[in-house]
Design a protein around this motif. Structure first.
Motif, PDB file in Angstrom:
ATOM      1  N   LEU A  15       0.831  -1.199   0.000  1.00 55.03           N
ATOM      2  CA  LEU A  15       0.000   0.000   0.000  1.00 55.03           C
ATOM      3  C   LEU A  15       0.872   1.259   0.000  1.00 55.03           C
ATOM      4  O   LEU A  15       0.571   2.224  -0.697  1.00 55.03           O
ATOM      5  N   GLY A  16       1.953   1.254   0.777  1.00 56.50           N
ATOM      6  CA  GLY A  16       2.885   2.375   0.793  1.00 56.50           C
ATOM      7  C   GLY A  16       3.531   2.584  -0.568  1.00 56.50           C
ATOM      8  O   GLY A  16       3.696   3.721  -1.028  1.00 56.50           O
ATOM      9  N   LEU A  17       3.888   1.486  -1.222  1.00 59.34           N
ATOM     10  CA  LEU A  17       4.461   1.559  -2.567  1.00 59.34           C
ATOM     11  C   LEU A  17       3.449   2.145  -3.550  1.00 59.34           C
ATOM     12  O   LEU A  17       3.772   3.039  -4.337  1.00 59.34           O
ATOM     13  N   THR A  18       2.225   1.682  -3.476  1.00 56.45           N
ATOM     14  CA  THR A  18       1.165   2.178  -4.360  1.00 56.45           C
ATOM     15  C   THR A  18       0.879   3.655  -4.106  1.00 56.45           C
ATOM     16  O   THR A  18       0.735   4.442  -5.046  1.00 56.45           O
ATOM     17  N   LEU A  19       0.817   4.037  -2.836  1.00 58.67           N
ATOM     18  CA  LEU A  19       0.560   5.446  -2.510  1.00 58.67           C
ATOM     19  C   LEU A  19       1.731   6.338  -2.934  1.00 58.67           C
ATOM     20  O   LEU A  19       1.526   7.477  -3.368  1.00 58.67           O
ATOM     21  N   GLY A  20       2.957   5.844  -2.810  1.00 57.36           N
ATOM     22  CA  GLY A  20       4.117   6.616  -3.266  1.00 57.36           C
ATOM     23  C   GLY A  20       4.067   6.869  -4.763  1.00 57.36           C
ATOM     24  O   GLY A  20       4.357   7.971  -5.238  1.00 57.36           O
ATOM     25  N   ILE A  21       3.683   5.837  -5.516  1.00 56.83           N
ATOM     26  CA  ILE A  21       3.536   6.001  -6.966  1.00 56.83           C
ATOM     27  C   ILE A  21       2.381   6.950  -7.276  1.00 56.83           C
ATOM     28  O   ILE A  21       2.477   7.807  -8.160  1.00 56.83           O
ATOM     29  N   ALA A  22       1.291   6.825  -6.518  1.00 60.68           N
ATOM     30  CA  ALA A  22       0.148   7.721  -6.713  1.00 60.68           C
ATOM     31  C   ALA A  22       0.532   9.170  -6.418  1.00 60.68           C
ATOM     32  O   ALA A  22       0.045  10.087  -7.096  1.00 60.68           O
ATOM     33  N   ASP A  23       1.397   9.392  -5.430  1.00 57.02           N
ATOM     34  CA  ASP A  23       1.869  10.749  -5.138  1.00 57.02           C
ATOM     35  C   ASP A  23       2.513  11.371  -6.369  1.00 57.02           C
ATOM     36  O   ASP A  23       2.243  12.526  -6.707  1.00 57.02           O
ATOM     37  N   LEU A  24       3.366  10.594  -7.021  1.00 54.19           N
ATOM     38  CA  LEU A  24       4.059  11.124  -8.195  1.00 54.19           C
ATOM     39  C   LEU A  24       3.101  11.311  -9.379  1.00 54.19           C
ATOM     40  O   LEU A  24       3.256  12.251 -10.156  1.00 54.19           O
ATOM     41  N   LEU A  25       2.105  10.432  -9.489  1.00 57.59           N
ATOM     42  CA  LEU A  25       1.115  10.598 -10.558  1.00 57.59           C
ATOM     43  C   LEU A  25       0.238  11.825 -10.330  1.00 57.59           C
ATOM     44  O   LEU A  25      -0.100  12.537 -11.284  1.00 57.59           O
ATOM     45  N   VAL A  26      -0.126  12.073  -9.078  1.00 59.60           N
ATOM     46  CA  VAL A  26      -0.905  13.280  -8.756  1.00 59.60           C
ATOM     47  C   VAL A  26      -0.081  14.521  -9.069  1.00 59.60           C
ATOM     48  O   VAL A  26      -0.583  15.485  -9.653  1.00 59.60           O
TER      49      VAL A  26
END
Length: 89
Positions: A63-74
């Motif tokens: 989940l942390g990995l997914t949220l980190g990637i989502a941060d960069l996509l946002v």
């Protein structure tokens, strides 16, 4: 002379990757709101290291990995929208 690292199987050896998994989740979640340029990559690195070290909290690390990637996509979406690196609500 004391050991600098905990032996495999000791409580401290399993606590470190678990702490990294939780930290990556918290930083990834926080990164969706503020400082996603900095917190996103940190969440990705912490989650990756936690997964490589065999955390027992694998779901939280993912989940942390997914949220980190989502941060960069946002961040990328907002940069495309207004052509700046910063954004505000």
């Amino acid at each position: 002379m004391p050991l600098l690292t905990a032996p495999a199987g000791s409580p401290a050896a399993t606590r470190d990757p678990d702490g990294m998994a939780v930290a990556s989740f918290v930083l990834g979640l926080l990164g969706l709101l503020v400082l996603n340029l900095f917190l996103g990559p940190i969440a990705i690195v912490l989650a990756s290291v936690a997964l490589l070290r065999g955390t027992t909290r694998r779901g939280r690390a993912l989940l942390g990995l997914t949220l980190g990637i989502a941060d960069l996509l946002v961040l990328a979406a907002f940069v495309q929208a207004d052509s700046t690196i910063s954004w505000s609500l």
